[in-house]
Motif scaffolding. Structure first.
Motif, PDB file in Angstrom:
ATOM      1  N   ASN A  62       0.846  -1.188   0.000  1.00 20.13           N
ATOM      2  CA  ASN A  62       0.000   0.000   0.000  1.00 20.13           C
ATOM      3  C   ASN A  62       0.885   1.242   0.000  1.00 20.13           C
ATOM      4  O   ASN A  62       1.996   1.221   0.517  1.00 20.13           O
ATOM      5  CB  ASN A  62      -0.892   0.026   1.236  1.00 20.13           C
ATOM      6  N   TYR A  63       0.361   2.353  -0.579  1.00 21.69           N
ATOM      7  CA  TYR A  63       1.152   3.593  -0.617  1.00 21.69           C
ATOM      8  C   TYR A  63       1.272   4.165   0.801  1.00 21.69           C
ATOM      9  O   TYR A  63       0.318   4.166   1.566  1.00 21.69           O
ATOM     10  CB  TYR A  63       0.500   4.625  -1.543  1.00 21.69           C
ATOM     11  N   SER A  64       2.437   4.579   1.106  1.00 22.22           N
ATOM     12  CA  SER A  64       2.639   5.291   2.374  1.00 22.22           C
ATOM     13  C   SER A  64       3.698   6.358   2.138  1.00 22.22           C
ATOM     14  O   SER A  64       4.677   6.100   1.439  1.00 22.22           O
ATOM     15  CB  SER A  64       3.117   4.310   3.448  1.00 22.22           C
ATOM     16  N   PRO A  65       3.483   7.551   2.681  1.00 21.60           N
ATOM     17  CA  PRO A  65       4.509   8.594   2.490  1.00 21.60           C
ATOM     18  C   PRO A  65       5.854   8.179   3.074  1.00 21.60           C
ATOM     19  O   PRO A  65       6.902   8.657   2.656  1.00 21.60           O
ATOM     20  CB  PRO A  65       3.946   9.807   3.208  1.00 21.60           C
ATOM     21  N   TRP A  66       5.842   7.269   4.025  1.00 17.93           N
ATOM     22  CA  TRP A  66       7.094   6.848   4.678  1.00 17.93           C
ATOM     23  C   TRP A  66       7.952   5.993   3.741  1.00 17.93           C
ATOM     24  O   TRP A  66       9.153   5.951   3.867  1.00 17.93           O
ATOM     25  CB  TRP A  66       6.791   6.076   5.962  1.00 17.93           C
ATOM     26  N   SER A  67       7.254   5.284   2.843  1.00 19.42           N
ATOM     27  CA  SER A  67       8.021   4.424   1.938  1.00 19.42           C
ATOM     28  C   SER A  67       8.021   4.974   0.505  1.00 19.42           C
ATOM     29  O   SER A  67       8.389   4.293  -0.417  1.00 19.42           O
ATOM     30  CB  SER A  67       7.425   3.015   1.964  1.00 19.42           C
ATOM     31  N   SER A  68       7.565   6.229   0.345  1.00 17.44           N
ATOM     32  CA  SER A  68       7.456   6.784  -0.992  1.00 17.44           C
ATOM     33  C   SER A  68       8.834   7.048  -1.593  1.00 17.44           C
ATOM     34  O   SER A  68       9.728   7.560  -0.927  1.00 17.44           O
ATOM     35  CB  SER A  68       6.674   8.095  -0.915  1.00 17.44           C
ATOM     36  N   LYS A  69       8.956   6.681  -2.850  1.00 18.15           N
ATOM     37  CA  LYS A  69      10.236   6.852  -3.545  1.00 18.15           C
ATOM     38  C   LYS A  69      10.529   8.328  -3.783  1.00 18.15           C
ATOM     39  O   LYS A  69      11.675   8.750  -3.780  1.00 18.15           O
ATOM     40  CB  LYS A  69      10.189   6.138  -4.899  1.00 18.15           C
ATOM     41  N   ILE A  70       9.466   9.085  -3.995  1.00 17.53           N
ATOM     42  CA  ILE A  70       9.644  10.469  -4.425  1.00 17.53           C
ATOM     43  C   ILE A  70      10.419  11.281  -3.392  1.00 17.53           C
ATOM     44  O   ILE A  70      11.249  12.105  -3.729  1.00 17.53           O
ATOM     45  CB  ILE A  70       8.276  11.124  -4.777  1.00 17.53           C
TER      46      ILE A  70
END
Lengths: 126, 451
Positions: free
Chosen positions: A108-116
Motif C-alpha cells: 500500500n502507498y505510504s509517504p514513509w516508503s514513498s520513492k519520491i
C-alpha cells in the motif's frame, strides 16, 4: 587470642549446646540419607516384584513356549532406541512440489516508503 | 579542499556536543543575571553574609554548584566504595574472560558496582539498598525475607533429573561432604566469637549453597531477633549471601586443585557402570517419598524442600509441562537476575566492609575446601567396600557440595582431562542433588534448634 578489637579466637565458645547441635545435626542428616537411600533402593525391587507377578499370571494364560519379555532395558539400549525414534520422526517431511513460485507482494502507498521523497532529498554530504 | 575539511570538522558529532554543552554551561553561569535570584534564604548564614556584600548572583551560583557537588559521587566518595567497585569489575572480568559462571558473576558484579556508587546518605534520596522505600530495597526484600530461595529451589527441582540418584542410591552418601562443610564452618564461626544463630547461618556457606544460606540467614542472622542474653543478632544476610554466591560462582577455580591433589591417576580413570534405566513411576515416586520423608524429619526446611520436590513433580508428572517449562526457564531467569543484582548491591562498602565480613569469607573458603576434600575422601572410603565393577570415581565426590550443577560440571571436566571418553556428569549429578537435599535438611535441623 585477640586478632583485632572485634575479633578474637576462643575455643571455649564451642560449648555443650553447640556440640549437641553439631552431633545431632550430623547424625540426623546421615540417618535421613541412609533411610532415603534404602527406601529408594527398594522401590525397584518392589516394582520388579509386581511386574513378575503380572508376568507369571500372563504366562499361565498364554502359550508357555512364548518368549519371556524383558523387565528392564539397559540405559544404552534405551538411548539407542530413543535416538532412532527421534531421527525417524525428525526426518519425516511433508511432500513438496519442487515447483518454485515467485509471488508478487503489493504494498500500500505510504509517504514513509514513498520513492519520491528519496529522490527529492539532497544527497548526504560526506 | 581545506575549507571542505574544516566544514566537515565543524559538523562532526563531537564538535556539536561541545557546542551544546557550551551553551548549557553559559546559560547556567548567566542564569542568575538573566533571571533574578529570589531573596536570600534567612536560614542560610552563608547567603546572609554574602548578600551583605551585595554579591548575591555569584553566591547563588556558588551555592548551586556546592549543592550539586555535595550530591555527586565524588563528594561522598569513600575508599571502600572503590575497593568494592574493583571487586565488582573483577567479577565481570572473570565472567567474560574465563566464563566462570557468568549467569551469577555478571549480575553480582554489576550489583556490587550499583551498590557502591557513592551518594549523599542523609538526604533521604531513597536510592540505597538499605534505605527503606528505595527500589533496590524493595527488590532486596526477596533476599531479606527469604522469598527468593524457595523459588530457586522450585526451579532446581523442575530442572533436575534425579534418575542417577534413583539408579544408584548409595551415591547419596557423598552428599555428606556438604555436611562436613556446614558443621566445620558452624564450629569455626563459634570459635571466632559469633553467636549460635549467626554461626548456624554462616555454616551454610561451607557447602556453597547460596539459596539455603540466604534462607537461613534471613531467619537467624537478620538483625531483628534477640539472643538469650538480650543482645540483638547481627544482620549478616549481605556478607553471607555474597560469600555463598561467590563460592558457588568460583567452584571451577576452588575445586580442581583439591581434586587433583587428592586423587591418583588410576582413580581418575575409574569408569563407572552406566546407570540403569529408571522408570517413570520411580521418577514420580522419588519426589513424593523424598518430600514426605525429609520434611517429617526437618519441617523447618519445608519452604525449601517442599518447593524442590514440587518442582520435580511438575517435571516428572509429564502432564504439567507448561508449568515445568515456565519454572525452569523464565522464572529462574527472573529470580537469578533479582537475587544476583540485590546480593551484589548489598555489599555497600560502609556496611559490608567490616572485619567480620572478611572473616566470614575466609571461614567459608576454608570450610568449602574441606567439604570438597571430604567428598573425595568419602568416595575413596566407599570404594574400599565396593566390588571392583561398582567402584566410584572419587572425582564425583567433590560434587557432594551443593553448588548445583557447577560442581558436577567440574567433576565432568576433571574426568575428561584424565580420560577424554570418561563422562562423569550423569554420575556426579547424584551426589550434587544429594548435597542439596542434605544441606536443606541440615538447615531445617539448625532452624529447629535455634528459632
Amino acid at each position: 587470642m585477640v586478632l583485632c578489637e572485634q575479633i578474637s579466637i576462643n575455643f571455649s565458645n564451642i560449648d555443650n549446646p553447640a556440640l549437641i547441635i553439631t552431633v545431632v545435626g550430623l547424625v540426623a542428616v546421615i540417618i535421613a540419607l541412609a533411610v532415603l537411600a534404602f527406601v529408594i533402593g527398594r522401590i525397584t525391587n518392589i516394582q520388579n516384584f509386581f511386574v513378575k507377578i503380572k508376568l507369571r499370571k500372563r504366562e499361565t494364560k498364554s502359550d508357555p513356549t512364548e518368549e519371556k519379555p524383558l523387565i528392564s532395558i539397559s540405559a544404552d539400549e534405551n538411548a539407542a532406541i530413543c535416538t532412532a525414534l527421534y531421527l525417524y520422526f525428525t526426518e519425516m517431511h511433508d511432500e513438496e512440489k519442487y515447483v518454485m513460485t515467485v509471488k508478487k507482494v503489493s504494498r500500500n502507498y505510504s509517504p514513509w516508503s514513498s520513492k519520491i521523497y528519496g529522490v527529492m532529498s539532497l544527497s548526504k554530504r560526506r | 579542499m581545506k575549507s571542505r575539511k574544516l566544514g566537515n570538522q565543524s559538523g562532526s558529532p563531537i564538535n556539536k556536543l561541545f557546542v551544546v554543552f557550551g551553551i548549557i554551561l553559559l546559560l547556567f553561569v548567566f542564569k542568575p543575571l538573566v533571571f533574578p535570584v529570589p531573596g536570600p534564604d534567612l536560614n542560610s548564614t552563608t547567603t546572609i553574609l554574602t548578600s551583605e556584600t551585595g554579591n548575591s548572583s555569584v553566591t547563588g551560583i556558588q551555592n548551586g554548584l556546592e549543592k550539586f557537588w555535595s550530591f555527586t559521587g565524588f563528594a561522598n566518595f569513600y575508599w571502600g566504595n572503590l575497593v568494592m567497585i574493583v571487586v565488582g569489575l573483577l567479577f565481570i572480568f572473570l565472567a567474560l574472560k574465563y566464563e566462570y559462571n557468568p549467569l551469577l558473576l555478571i549480575p553480582i558484579g554489576t550489583g556490587i558496582i550499583v551498590g557502591n556508587i557513592p551518594f549523599l546518605h542523609d538526604a533521604n534520596l531513597q536510592i540505597g539498598i538499605y534505605e527503606p522505600g528505595s527500589v533496590l530495597n524493595y527488590l532486596y526484600l526477596g533476599v531479606a525475607k527469604g522469598i527468593y530461595p524457595p523459588l530457586i529451589f522450585l526451579a532446581i527441582g523442575a530442572m533436575t533429573d534425579f534418575s542417577s540418584l534413583i539408579s544408584n542410591p548409595k551415591l547419596m552418601f557423598l552428599g555428606i561432604a556438604s555436611q562436613l562443610g556446614i558443621f566445620i564452618a558452624f564450629l569455626g564461626a563459634l570459635v571466632l566469637g559469633f553467636h549460635l544463630p549467626e554461626a548456624a547461618a554462616i555454616g551454610m556457606i561451607g557447602c556453597a549453597d547460596g539459596p539455603t544460606a540466604i534462607f537461613l540467614s534471613s531467619r537467624l542472622a537478620n538483625g531483628i531477633h534477640l539472643l538469650p542474653n538480650g543482645d540483638v543478632v547481627k544482620n549478616l544476610i549481605g556478607p553471607i549471601a555474597i560469600a555463598a554466591y561467590t563460592f558457588m560462582a568460583l567452584v571451577p577455580v576452588i575445586q580442581p586443585p583439591i581434586m587433583r591433589l587428592l586423587t591418583t591417576k588410576k582413580e581418575k580413570l575409574i569408569r563407572m557402570k552406566p546407570p540403569r534405566q529408571v522408570s517413570k513411576r520411580e521418577k514420580i515416586l522419588f519426589p513424593v517419598i523424598g518430600l514426605l520423608f525429609t520434611t517429617f524429619i526437618a519441617p523447618a526446611a519445608l519452604p525449601l524442600l517442599g518447593m524442590l520436590f514440587f518442582g520435580n513433580i511438575l517435571k516428572e508428572s509429564g502432564v504439567t509441562k507448561r508449568l515445568a517449562t515456565t519454572v525452569s526457564n523464565p522464572l529462574i531467569d527472573i529470580v537469578t537476575i533479582l537475587i544476583g543484582l540485590t546480593v551484589g548491591a548489598s555489599t555497600q562498602a560502609d556496611i559490608f566492609l567490616t572485619p567480620q565480613s572478611v572473616l566470614i569469607f575466609v571461614l567459608g573458603a576454608i570450610s568449602f575446601m574441606i567439604a570438597t576434600a571430604g567428598g573425595i575422601i568419602s568416595a575413596k572410603i566407599m570404594n574400599l567396600f565396593l566390588k571392583p565393577e561398582n567402584k566410584i570415581n572419587p572425582l564425583i565426590g567433590a560434587a557432594g557440595v551443593s553448588a548445583i550443577p557447577d560442581s558436577a560440571k567440574v567433576s565432568q571436566l576433571e574426568g575428561l582431562r584424565a580420560d577424554s571418553s570418561n563422562h562423569l556428569l550423569l554420575h556426579a549429578m547424584a551426589p550434587n542433588v544429594a548435597g542439596i537435599i542434605c544441606s536443606a535438611v541440615a538447615a531445617g535441623i539448625l532452624l529447629g534448634f535455634l528459632m
